[in-house]
Scaffold this active site. Sequence first.
Site, PDB file in Angstrom:
ATOM      1  CD1 TRP A  99      -2.046  -2.313   1.954  1.00 16.09           C
ATOM      2  CD2 TRP A  99      -2.952  -1.401   0.100  1.00 16.09           C
ATOM      3  NE1 TRP A  99      -3.106  -2.961   1.497  1.00 16.09           N
ATOM      4  CE2 TRP A  99      -3.776  -2.631   0.310  1.00 16.09           C
ATOM      5  CE3 TRP A  99      -3.186  -0.495  -1.054  1.00 16.09           C
ATOM      6  CZ2 TRP A  99      -4.594  -3.176  -0.390  1.00 16.09           C
ATOM      7  CZ3 TRP A  99      -4.143  -1.203  -2.025  1.00 16.09           C
ATOM      8  CH2 TRP A  99      -4.760  -2.408  -1.726  1.00 16.09           C
ATOM      9  CG  ASP A 166      -3.384   3.954   4.045  1.00 20.85           C
ATOM     10  OD1 ASP A 166      -4.398   3.639   4.823  1.00 20.85           O
ATOM     11  OD2 ASP A 166      -3.078   3.488   3.214  1.00 20.85           O
ATOM     12  CE  LYS A 190      -8.547  -3.268   3.683  1.00 25.55           C
ATOM     13  NZ  LYS A 190      -7.531  -2.422   3.135  1.00 25.55           N
TER      14      LYS A 190
END
Length: 356
Positions: A99, A166, A190
């Site tokens: 990511w 993030d 998530k």
Amino acid sequence: MRKHIFNAGPCKLADPCLENTAKAVLELNNSGQSILEVSHRSKDFQAVMDEAVSLFREVLSIPDNYHVLFMGGGASTQFAMIPMNFLKTKAAYVNTGTWSKKAIDEAKLFGNVEVIASSQDKNYTYYPKGFKIPSDVDYLHITSNNTIRGTEIFEDLNAPVPLIADMSSDILSRPVDVSKYAMIYGGAQKNMGPAGVTFVIIRNDMIEKIADRVVPTMLRYSTHVEGESMYNTPPCVNIFAVKETLKWVKAMGGVKAMEKLAKERAEMLYAEIERNPLFRPTVEEGSRSRMNIPFIWAEGKEDLQEKFLDFAKVRNIVGLKGHRSVGGFRASTYNACTIDDVKALVKCMQDFEKEV
Ligand SMILES: *Cc1c(COP(=O)(O)O)cnc(C)c1O
């Protein structure tokens, strides 16, 4: 029967969230309309949005000088929006895996990127610590929890430049000192709700720092601040489910209680991975995520892969297959994952050890 869900994302959600969202899909309050049908400009929906924002502020102790936004596009769109809005000359990034790398690639489209720390040398099996943060960059970007590799930083860094994180996969799993960050963002799916809504917590002064370049309206943070997350039609049902998740987190005792449970789950599962001669962990101690726990076979046991997944399946355990880049297994133990879910997995690993 409800399964023991260890999916990495979309994740397991708490039962009250599912029940109340299901009810709202049939009818929102006594409006005679579904949450899927109601106007986003209606009083009924405005109340949903307001409650979601105020619960988020309360649960995460977000200071008043931050905006809370809900938008579409996923965390992946944020990878591009961040540099598009804030990268003027150079930005610093920490590379902790897939990511982070995607975020870095987007940033390179808009300016210079300095990767100030990386765990690539050891296949992303640890979280770099003690790196020096330059003061001549527009911002520093980190990925606080690495969903695929299972590493996490538990510390809120002191950065001399705007710190952007993030937090897709660890938001609401521990108290966060929001004041250390210029911006925190993530896909909700998530740990905070269903897929389709993205959260952004952004300090007011960042809006004045938007770069002097052509930025399309929808991709400018100021648009969403001015529109109070309603410049365009927001993902209404997703925001409803986020609100229900936040209500549940609050009722459970808030992020402190979430952290305690997260530690308990992770410790229990890691203890079994270490004990069981069939398995071994991939992540170094001190960097182990409480949210995503990858593990692989002990040497020579790889042939058991399919057999173990089937063994787990008949015990109602799902979502264990490791990411294709790591192999083996990954158990995602997000907030809604219960101690009982983890106990079922540990028992399954022990029973499998006896069987083979
Ligand atoms: C899943 C994930 C993303 C991507 O999120 P989307 O909402 O699917 O774009 C980004 N960062 C992290 C840490 C993730 O876990």
